[in-house]
Design an enzyme around this catalytic site. Structure first.
Site, short mmCIF file in Angstrom:
data_model
loop_
_atom_site.label_atom_id
_atom_site.label_comp_id
_atom_site.label_asym_id
_atom_site.label_seq_id
_atom_site.Cartn_x
_atom_site.Cartn_y
_atom_site.Cartn_z
N LYS A 52 13.56 -14.44 5.96
CA LYS A 52 12.55 -13.99 6.92
C LYS A 52 11.24 -14.76 6.71
O LYS A 52 10.59 -15.19 7.67
CB LYS A 52 12.32 -12.47 6.78
CG LYS A 52 13.52 -11.66 7.29
CD LYS A 52 13.50 -10.20 6.88
CE LYS A 52 14.82 -9.53 7.28
NZ LYS A 52 14.96 -8.16 6.80
N GLN A 96 11.97 -3.88 2.98
CA GLN A 96 13.39 -4.22 2.92
C GLN A 96 14.19 -3.06 2.31
O GLN A 96 13.86 -2.57 1.24
CB GLN A 96 13.59 -5.51 2.08
CG GLN A 96 15.00 -6.02 2.06
CD GLN A 96 15.48 -6.55 3.42
OE1 GLN A 96 14.73 -7.17 4.16
NE2 GLN A 96 16.73 -6.27 3.76
N ASP A 119 10.32 -3.44 12.34
CA ASP A 119 11.76 -3.18 12.19
C ASP A 119 12.22 -2.12 13.21
O ASP A 119 13.41 -1.94 13.42
CB ASP A 119 12.07 -2.65 10.77
CG ASP A 119 12.65 -3.75 9.88
OD1 ASP A 119 13.11 -4.78 10.42
OD2 ASP A 119 12.64 -3.58 8.64
#
Ligand code: NAP
Length: 293
Positions: A52, A96, A119
């Site tokens: 990412k 994450q 997200d």
């Protein structure tokens, strides 16, 4: 049969974003900035987060990676989230997953300002998605929508069967396919572990989306001739011929199913590569205040 090329589609989306970032820079505007929090040293998570950050570099975003040991306290993590929520330089950020067991992942996700929740996991963004309001869409379902759109696949009036009902893939996918926008307007069936006679349902699917994590679950006899098959599954199976010692397998028996399909995603190279492109799309939308104004 046409292969849905996720790698090529992801590159095209990232090129479009890079061009937009270059235009923002040329006008002296603020460069979008994505921050990522990574807890621990799990091999998969480290690779995902590094990819990412690399994508941010490639397309011209600013990025910051904040790392903690497994032993980090929930309080310390929540303090960092508060800091990022208030940092004007950071347009969006992610934590994450998975997190260590002593940390309540729901509490952490709910602490993220929905405006920066790129997200799309915060209940506010989930609720807005369900209500059809502007929202950050979770990356995997959003990537699948992009594949359907960019290959001009008709979805209106089709029967879409989704196998799997997780919060990150199956459930949002089923909702998005039922919405009255393209890609959508489908009649949706959602299947799970307690579905009786799975094959009865899958055989009726014009569009079959499989997000389970059981290699080879969907066999040729379960698929209608001419169906569009999207395989989200990515399970690591041992493979001594690979340097890594494993290879990725999807939920669909690709070799036998592909010949019956009109379109199908390979694994790897199908849905997977789209995830990063969609995270970058959400970050750009955050920087442009597109979702919350
Ligand atoms: P998950 O949270 O484990 O959910 C799996 C779902 O499959 C559950 O809803 C479960 O039903 C259902 N299921 C399990 N066995 C089944 C069976 N025999 N028949 C019908 N349904 C069954 O998994 P996830 O996070 O959604 O991920 C699914 C797969 O996609 C995994 O392989 C994951 O690695 C992959 N994935 C890939 C990407 C990507 O490529 N970017 C992103 C996310 C996930 P119950 O609810 O009844 O337990």
């Amino acid at each position: 049969m046409t292969l849905l090329d996720g790698k090529k589609t992801s590159e095209a989306i990232q090129d479009e974003i890079a061009a937009e970032v270059a235009a923002i820079k040329a006008k002296g505007g603020k460069v979008p900035h994505l921050a990522a929090i990574l807890v621990g040293n799990d091999g998969g998570s480290v690779t995902y987060v590094n990819n990412k950050v690399l994508a941010c570099d490639r397309i011209g975003f600013g990025s910051s990676l904040i790392r903690y040991e497994d032993s980090v306290s929930e309080e310390e993590l929540l303090n960092k989230i508060k800091e990022l929520n208030e940092d004007p330089e950071v347009d969006g950020f992610i934590v994450q997953l998975p997190l260590p067991k002593h940390i309540d992942a729901n509490k952490v996700l709910e602490a993220i300002d929905p405006k920066k929740d790129v997200d799309g996991f915060h209940p506010t963004n989930v609720g807005r998605m369900v209500a059809g309001l502007p929202a950050y869409l979770p990356a995997t379902p959003a990537g699948i929508l992009q594949l359907l759109k960019r290959y001009n696949i008709e979805t209106k009036g089709k029967h879409c069967v989704v196998i799997g009902r997780s919060n990150i893939v199956g459930t949002p996918m089923s909702i998005l396919m039922s919405k009255c926008t393209y890609p959508g307007e489908a009649t949706v069936t959602i299947c799970h572990r307690n579905t009786v006679d799975l094959a009865h349902h899958t055989r009726q699917a014009d569009i079959l989306i499989v997000a389970v994590g059981r290699p080879g679950l969907v066999t040729a006899d379960m698929v209608k001739e001419g169906a569009v098959v999207i395989d989200v599954g990515t399970t690591r199976v041992p493979d001594e011929t690979r340097k890594s010692g494993f290879r990725l397998r999807g939920d669909v028996d690709f070799d036998n199913v592909a010949e019956k399909c009109s379109y199908i995603t390979p694994v790897p190279g199908g849905v997977g590569p789209l995830t990063i492109a969609m995270l970058m799309t959400n970050t750009l939308r955050a920087a442009k205040h597109e979702v919350y104004g």
